[in-house]
Design a protein around this motif. Structure first.
Motif, short mmCIF file in Angstrom:
data_model
loop_
_atom_site.label_atom_id
_atom_site.label_comp_id
_atom_site.label_asym_id
_atom_site.label_seq_id
_atom_site.Cartn_x
_atom_site.Cartn_y
_atom_site.Cartn_z
N ARG A 189 0.85 -1.20 0.00
CA ARG A 189 0.00 0.00 0.00
C ARG A 189 0.88 1.24 0.00
O ARG A 189 1.33 1.70 1.06
CB ARG A 189 -0.92 0.02 1.22
CG ARG A 189 -2.02 -0.98 1.14
CD ARG A 189 -3.14 -0.70 2.11
NE ARG A 189 -4.15 -1.74 2.00
CZ ARG A 189 -5.24 -1.83 2.75
NH1 ARG A 189 -5.47 -0.91 3.67
NH2 ARG A 189 -6.09 -2.82 2.57
N ASP B 170 0.00 4.32 2.07
CA ASP B 170 0.36 4.44 3.49
C ASP B 170 1.80 4.90 3.69
O ASP B 170 2.29 4.93 4.82
CB ASP B 170 0.16 3.09 4.20
CG ASP B 170 -1.30 2.85 4.55
OD1 ASP B 170 -2.04 3.84 4.72
OD2 ASP B 170 -1.71 1.68 4.65
N HIS C 264 1.49 0.79 10.44
CA HIS C 264 1.49 0.81 8.98
C HIS C 264 2.82 0.45 8.36
O HIS C 264 3.87 0.96 8.76
CB HIS C 264 1.09 2.20 8.46
CG HIS C 264 -0.34 2.56 8.74
ND1 HIS C 264 -0.70 3.42 9.74
CD2 HIS C 264 -1.49 2.15 8.14
CE1 HIS C 264 -2.03 3.54 9.76
NE2 HIS C 264 -2.53 2.78 8.80
MG MG Z 1 -5.55 2.54 6.13
#
Ligand code: MG
Ligand code: ATP
Ligand code: MG
Ligand code: MG
Length: 470
Positions: A70, A73, A83
């Motif tokens: 991701r 992030d 994260h």
């Molecule tokens: Mg999130």
């Protein structure tokens, strides 16, 4: 009991296998036949054809541990406890088979009975209109109503334009006051790291016709996702995903290579965590056949790698170090991903070429940037010109967001429009001269020659994600 990451992965898959699910291997990080996505970012993403009915699943109950990236992030990485740009998502899926009741019961059984998490620290959330899920949590599982949080569409309704969609129910874990922001009103749903979101259960129940009209689906689906690193953080009772067994080994290696100690300086710690995360992303991306380039997935790879290299400089690392760290990633994760070990030589070779390439220009680039900053200060300005940012990109291989990040630390910004303009001028010139431009370092062909059997064939993508931009 503090189970290890590799143990927890297996416990999850075995548990859902015992509930009739078919265990499937993680899919590649590179989406197949899906132009809407640059990189796989959830367990359900590679299973989309089964959800839409486009393809018949091998079984109507499936469980996976999916590698995810991701990039959205990226700004959180190193700063929050929870994260990473890379993480593993555990999931159980139902394609028109079981629904809410089983999904909720099994998630609870897994967390409290299999893993042994204290139920008093768990808090479910439901979509505000989803009384059915609320009742299951309350009446069947026995959670007091005041411990079940009702949230709106933004948090608890999963939807992507027209098509199948539905409410979700998430499970949070209270890590205690010491992790809280201590702001008044800090509770489940707060963005701080006290109530950490562990598991998301999506109940795909409606069809949105695109005009906001919802009808019940005949084939209802279950799609769940739990971050393996977060589950480990909670069960091992450690500060962050960077303290769980497998990742801590890597973090320690980062410290060793840099000759720094974790938890002595908060800025240093951010760099340590950031490198720890990025080297995981980079290692897995390369093992899935992604090669550094100036666009798309290859550019995401390049950005992460260069960002890690620059933070290495911040920690005082002078020589190449990424391949050394990658060796640790491979050692720690080969249990779940044997392909890492198989492709080890290739991964390390590629990393070394790309890092050496950036190393040739990074110090000069950093020097130029600090000179430019001095000029800005002298002139009382705070905007770096687009041409200068472009020069850093073109000549020194600084991805725009790397330059942006360095400047932001000192309160400067970039004239981004000017940057785009300079980039376009350069592209036009190159085109008219029929020249092969090779800004930013090594050319893709270098990597393609390394081991053609390993590099993924180029698949086109259409995306408006920030990922595709410089
Ligand atoms: Mg999130
Ligand atoms: P958060 O609100 O904490 O950012 P999310 O709501 O974006 O998480 P989901 O999209 O619901 O996350 O993904 C399902 C699960 O995957 C999350 O409950 C979490 O356990 C895990 N997860 C999501 N993003 C990350 C990440 N960047 N790093 C590690 N785990 C993650
Ligand atoms: Mg969330
Ligand atoms: Mg969520």
């Amino acid at each position: 009991k503090a189970y290890g990451v590799n143990e927890l992965r297996k416990m999850f898959l075995d548990f859902f296998e015992s509930k009739g699910h078919l265990k499937m291997d993680s899919f590649s990080l590179v989406p197949q036949n899906d132009k809407s996505l640059l990189l796989i970012n959830s367990g359900m993403a590679p299973l989309k054809p089964y959800f839409t009915g486009q393809e018949i699943p091998p079984r109507n109950r499936v469980t996976t541990c999916q590698k995810c990236i991701r990039t959205g992030d990226i700004e959180n990485v190193g700063k929050t406890a929870r994260h990473g740009t890379f993480f593993e998502m555990l999931g159980n899926f139902s394609f028109g088979d079981y629904f809410k009741t089983e999904a909720i019961h099994w998630s609870w059984e897994f967390l409290t009975e299999v893993v042994g998490i204290d139920p008093n620290r768990l808090y479910p959330s439901v979509y505000e209109e989803d009384d059915e899920a609320f009742e299951i949590w309350n009446k069947e599982i026995g959670i007091a109503p005041e411990r079940i949080f009702r949230f709106g569409k933004k948090d608890n309704f999963w939807e992507h334009g027209a098509g199948p969609c539905g409410p979700c129910s998430e499970i949070y874990y209270d890590r205690g006051e010491k992790y809280g922001c201590n702001e008044p009103g800090c509770t489940v749903g707060c963005d701080c790291d006290r109530y950490i979101e562990v598991w998301n259960n999506v109940f795909t129940q409606f069809e949105n016709d695109g005009n906001g009209h919802y009808t019940e689906l005949v084939q209802k689906n279950i799609d769940t996702g739990m971050g393996l690193e977060r589950l480990a953080t909670v069960t091992q009772d450690v500060d962050s995903i960077f303290d769980v067994d497998t990742i801590k080994a890597l973090r320690d290696k980062v410290c060793e290579v840099a000759g720094v100690t974790y938890k002595t300086d908060s800025k240093t710690d951010v760099s340590i965590r950031l490198i720890t995360d990025h080297i995981r992303s980079v290692t897995f991306m390369i093992s899935d056949g992604i090669i550094p380039s100036n666009e798309g997935r290859g550019y995401v790879l390049r950005r992460l790698l260069r960002r890690a290299a620059r933070h290495g400089r911040l920690l005082g690392i002078k020589d190449r170090f990424l391949a050394t760290l990658s060796t640790t990633v491979i050692a720690e994760s080969k249990d779940g991903y044997p392909e890492l070990e198989e492709k080890k030589d290739y991964i390390l070779k590629l990393l070394t070429i790309e890092e050496d390439n950036f190393n040739k220009t990074i110090d000069q680039g950093l020097k130029l940037l600090s000179d430019l900053e001095e000029v800005l200060v002298k002139e009382g300005k705070n905007i770096l010109s687009g041409e200068d940012a472009f020069k850093l990109y073109d000549t020194y291989g600084f991805p725009l967001d790397l330059t942006r990040e360095i400047l932001e630390e000192k309160g400067f910004v970039i004239d981004e429009e000017g940057f785009t303009k300079a980039m376009n001028v350069q592209r036009e010139t190159a085109r008219s001269a029929r020249a092969v431009t090779n800004y930013m370092g090594a050319d893709e062909t270098v990597y393609l020659q390394l081991d053609p059997s390993l590099t993924s064939s180029f698949v086109g993508y259409e995306t408006d994600e920030a990922d595709s931009k410089v």
